[in-house]
Design a protein around this motif. Structure first.
Motif, PDB file in Angstrom:
ATOM      1  N   GLY B  11      32.683  40.266  -9.160  1.00  0.00           N
ATOM      2  CA  GLY B  11      31.519  40.523  -8.474  1.00  0.00           C
ATOM      3  C   GLY B  11      31.519  40.971  -7.066  1.00  0.00           C
ATOM      4  O   GLY B  11      30.600  41.583  -6.491  1.00  0.00           O
ATOM      5  N   ALA B  12      32.625  40.532  -6.543  1.00  0.00           N
ATOM      6  CA  ALA B  12      32.668  40.612  -4.929  1.00  0.00           C
ATOM      7  C   ALA B  12      33.253  42.258  -4.678  1.00  0.00           C
ATOM      8  O   ALA B  12      33.809  42.839  -5.553  1.00  0.00           O
ATOM      9  CB  ALA B  12      33.855  39.868  -4.631  1.00  0.00           C
ATOM     10  N   ASP B  13      32.653  42.777  -3.883  1.00  0.00           N
ATOM     11  CA  ASP B  13      32.955  44.062  -3.094  1.00  0.00           C
ATOM     12  C   ASP B  13      34.566  44.322  -3.119  1.00  0.00           C
ATOM     13  O   ASP B  13      35.173  43.277  -2.630  1.00  0.00           O
ATOM     14  CB  ASP B  13      32.308  44.553  -1.927  1.00  0.00           C
ATOM     15  N   GLN B  14      35.034  45.285  -3.635  1.00  0.00           N
ATOM     16  CA  GLN B  14      36.276  45.730  -3.585  1.00  0.00           C
ATOM     17  C   GLN B  14      36.529  46.096  -1.888  1.00  0.00           C
ATOM     18  O   GLN B  14      35.688  47.172  -1.631  1.00  0.00           O
ATOM     19  CB  GLN B  14      36.989  46.750  -4.529  1.00  0.00           C
ATOM     20  N   ARG B  15      37.666  46.028  -1.263  1.00  0.00           N
ATOM     21  CA  ARG B  15      38.018  46.671  -0.016  1.00  0.00           C
ATOM     22  C   ARG B  15      38.440  47.881  -0.551  1.00  0.00           C
ATOM     23  O   ARG B  15      39.155  48.246  -1.480  1.00  0.00           O
ATOM     24  CB  ARG B  15      39.086  45.660   0.426  1.00  0.00           C
ATOM     25  N   VAL B  16      38.083  48.872   0.444  1.00  0.00           N
ATOM     26  CA  VAL B  16      38.784  50.110   0.447  1.00  0.00           C
ATOM     27  C   VAL B  16      39.841  50.499   1.198  1.00  0.00           C
ATOM     28  O   VAL B  16      39.683  50.282   2.425  1.00  0.00           O
ATOM     29  CB  VAL B  16      37.415  51.378   0.829  1.00  0.00           C
TER      30      VAL B  16
END
Lengths: 312, 345
Positions: B11-16
């Motif tokens: 559920g954590a945002d992925q780094r772009v």
């Protein structure tokens, strides 16, 4: 000061316009050098102004020095021919004529008679415009190469003939008064609600874009919503907002602006007096011809969607 | 990262992971915005000039660098690319990036003509990755404030917009690529698209035609027009006057002016509306004010698009702006109005 006798000829304009009652008659009354002696065209209007009504223009001309012409736009040429042929000076409501040919005929008649004939281009006498014109003429911004102008009315009765022929007179005259340059060609983009954009090409490579139109009535009442100019020059830039000189008044109920300077119509009437009594004519029928020529080309452009040359 | 993915399994945002192509001044703006984020990572920098690429890479944390985009696209961790190169290279680079399946943020203009812009839009549609044109003015405070007022119905239905963005000379000498119409597309495409995109966004209608005129106040020897007037007509009868200048004097002159008239009111945003006026030995001017960082807001929107949200500025928006810019350039050449249909057919 020499007192000049004024005849008010007509109380008509586009649609229900009556600039005679609203603008010129009061300005003549305020000026010490004029006295209104009679009026033609509307018994009711003359009565309201407290001026003697005369049925016949020809007979009334004998008792005046200057005629304030506010007959219907399509009747102005005939009225002016009669007035000028009688050797009387004239102030003419805008537009001075509906065609360049009519405007030329008026100019010729005025020249032949040797009298003053001023189209009512009163906004060139606005204090902000006057100071801008003087600054440009003095080289304050170098050689002008572009002008952007907006003339947007707030509220009021729409002109049945369209705001192009009604409003464009003012900014067209002002740009020429400021820059001293004549229009060579014009392209018109017609929008919704009588919004019109004039893309103008002038002598010496000057370009101008002028927006005109009538928007909704705004808080503070009907009148001019936005009237301004930006003149770009080789050595500087000049912005002119005709809301100045003015003040802002905000109360619990409304937001108003108030005028600080002299009325532009009063200035126009003052110019008329000076033109008649001194012969110094800062405004004349040639200015009416210039505007009529541009408007004629503008109307053609609005119909055919092309850039139109302005007859010189 | 796959298109439309928004988070890791937990559920954590992925780094772009971001690759920046082109190491000039505009890249610095994007890089500064990227460094502010905790969820973005600069993977590397590409520039055709090795020394410039190397210098920029060192200045930005010692990241990888290359003179070849194809090499850089193979680096691990690259999710998206920001294109900051001269305009004429945008479409080819974008097509290469689409073929590699990477998301892209393209500095405006999307391309230097509508045909190439259309190819780019189609390629990204086919690849299923995000295409965004960097029309940064949509993310500036003033652009958003005007949009909010119009959308809230404050002035009713817009009938007339005037947008003027005026400045003095900011470009280099005759060697500047932006002065070469073959490379920049002309000023209507280089800077003019900002205004054309913004007024179209505000009005919310389909542009029909453009009548434009250009002047060269800085030098008659210029191959582009450093002053533009572009009059756009929309399908609902609204009209916009866009004035773009790099030719004003004095050179420090900087004014932005907005007028929007609708059937219910009049909105004006004069040049001195957003900052305090200072009069010093250099004459009158405005104090710089703290506002929203447009590049940061733009990057935020792009990251959201990369994660699957609808782009704030789509590829089609970028295509439309290019078509309007091309119509403006054609109109100047022809001395006549040019329909959008002529440009896009």
């Amino acid at each position: 000061m020499r007192t000049l006798r004024v005849l008010l000829a007509g109380f008509a304009g586009f649609g229900d316009q009556d600039h005679q009652t609203q603008m010129y008659a009061p300005a003549f009354e305020r000026h010490d050098g004029f006295t209104v002696v009679a009026a033609t065209g509307s018994v009711a209007a003359a009565k309201e102004l407290g001026v003697r009504h005369v049925d016949d223009l020809a007979s009334a001309l004998d008792e005046c020095d200057v005629v304030s012409v506010c007959t219907r736009p399509d009747d102005r040429l005939a009225t002016l021919k009669e007035v000028l042929a009688a050797g009387k000076h004239a102030l003419v409501d805008k537009p001075m004529a509906l065609s360049a040919a009519d405007a030329e005929a008026i100019a010729t008649a005025a020249a032949d008679a040797g009298v003053a004939c001023l189209p009512a281009h009163h906004l060139r006498f606005h204090p902000a415009v006057r100071s801008a014109a003087a600054a440009v003429a003095a080289g304050r911004i170098g050689l002008p190469w572009n002008v952007q102008a907006d003339f947007l009315a707030a509220g009021g009765t729409p002109c049945p003939d369209g705001e192009l022929v009604n409003f464009a007179v003012y900014p067209l005259d002002v740009v020429t008064a400021i820059t001293g340059l004549a229009v060579r060609d014009v392209f018109v983009t017609s929008g919704r609600g009588d919004v019109t954009v004039l893309s103008l090409g002038y002598e010496r490579g000057l370009n101008a874009t002028v927006t005109i139109g009538r928007g909704p009535r705004l808080a503070g009442g009907s009148g001019i919503g936005l009237h301004r100019y930006r003149i770009s020059g080789s050595h500087g830039t000049l912005t002119v907002d005709t809301a100045k000189p003015g003040f802002t008044l905000r109360t619990q109920d409304e937001w108003q602006t108030g005028w600080v300077g002299q009325s532009t119509v009063d200035s126009l009437v003052g110019e008329l007096h000076q033109a008649i009594t001194t012969g110094r004519r800062a405004l004349g029928p040639a200015d009416g011809v210039a505007v009529a020529s541009v408007l004629e080309a503008a109307v053609r452009s609005s119909r055919n969607g092309r850039v139109e040359r302005v007859a010189s | 990262m796959e298109s439309g993915s928004t988070s890791d399994a937990d559920g954590a945002d992925q780094r772009v992971g971001v690759l920046v192509v082109g190491a000039g001044g505009i890249a610095e703006q994007h890089l500064a915005a990227l460094h502010k984020r905790g969820d973005g990572e600069l993977v590397g920098i590409v520039d055709a000039v090795a020394e410039r690429a190397q210098t920029a890479a060192r200045a930005h944390g010692g990241v990888r660098w290359s003179t070849t985009l194809s090499d850089a696209l193979s680096w691990p961790g690259v999710d998206g690319v920001i294109i900051c190169t001269p305009n004429h290279t945008h479409s080819d680079l974008a097509l290469e990036i689409a073929a590699a399946g990477k998301h892209v943020l393209v500095e405006k203009p999307l391309a230097t003509n509508a045909t190439d812009a259309r190819k780019v839009v189609d390629a990204y549609e086919e690849a299923g990755v995000t295409l965004t044109a960097a029309h940064t003015h949509r993310f500036y405070d003033y652009g958003r404030a005007v949009k909010r007022a119009i959308d809230a119905g404050a002035i009713g239905r817009p009938s007339l917009v005037r947008l003027s963005i005026l400045g003095g000379w900011i470009w280099p000498d005759w060697r500047g690529w932006m002065l070469d119409p073959a490379r920049s597309g002309g000023h209507a495409l280089h800077n003019g698209v900002h205004l054309l995109d913004l007024v179209t966004w505000w009005i919310g209608q389909r542009p029909v035609s453009v009548f434009a005129r250009g002047q060269r106040p800085t030098s008659p020897e210029l191959d582009i027009f450093d002053h533009l007037e572009m009059v756009v007509r929309y399908d609902d009868g609204a009209v916009a006057v866009c004035e773009m200048s790099r030719g004003h004097r004095p050179a420090a002159f900087g004014q932005r002016d907005v007028v929007v008239q609708g059937n219910g009111g009049l909105l004006t945003l004069p040049w001195d509306a957003e900052a305090s006026v200072v009069v010093d030995e250099r004459g009158p001017g405005l104090l710089a004010t703290a506002g929203t960082d447009g590049f940061a807001a733009q990057l935020d929107a792009w990251f959201s698009a990369v994660r699957g949200e609808k782009p704030a500025v789509s590829g089609l928006d970028g295509l439309l702006a290019v078509a309007m810019g091309e119509a403006a350039e054609r109109s100047i050449s022809l001395g006549a109005p040019v329909s959008l249909e002529e440009v896009t057919r």
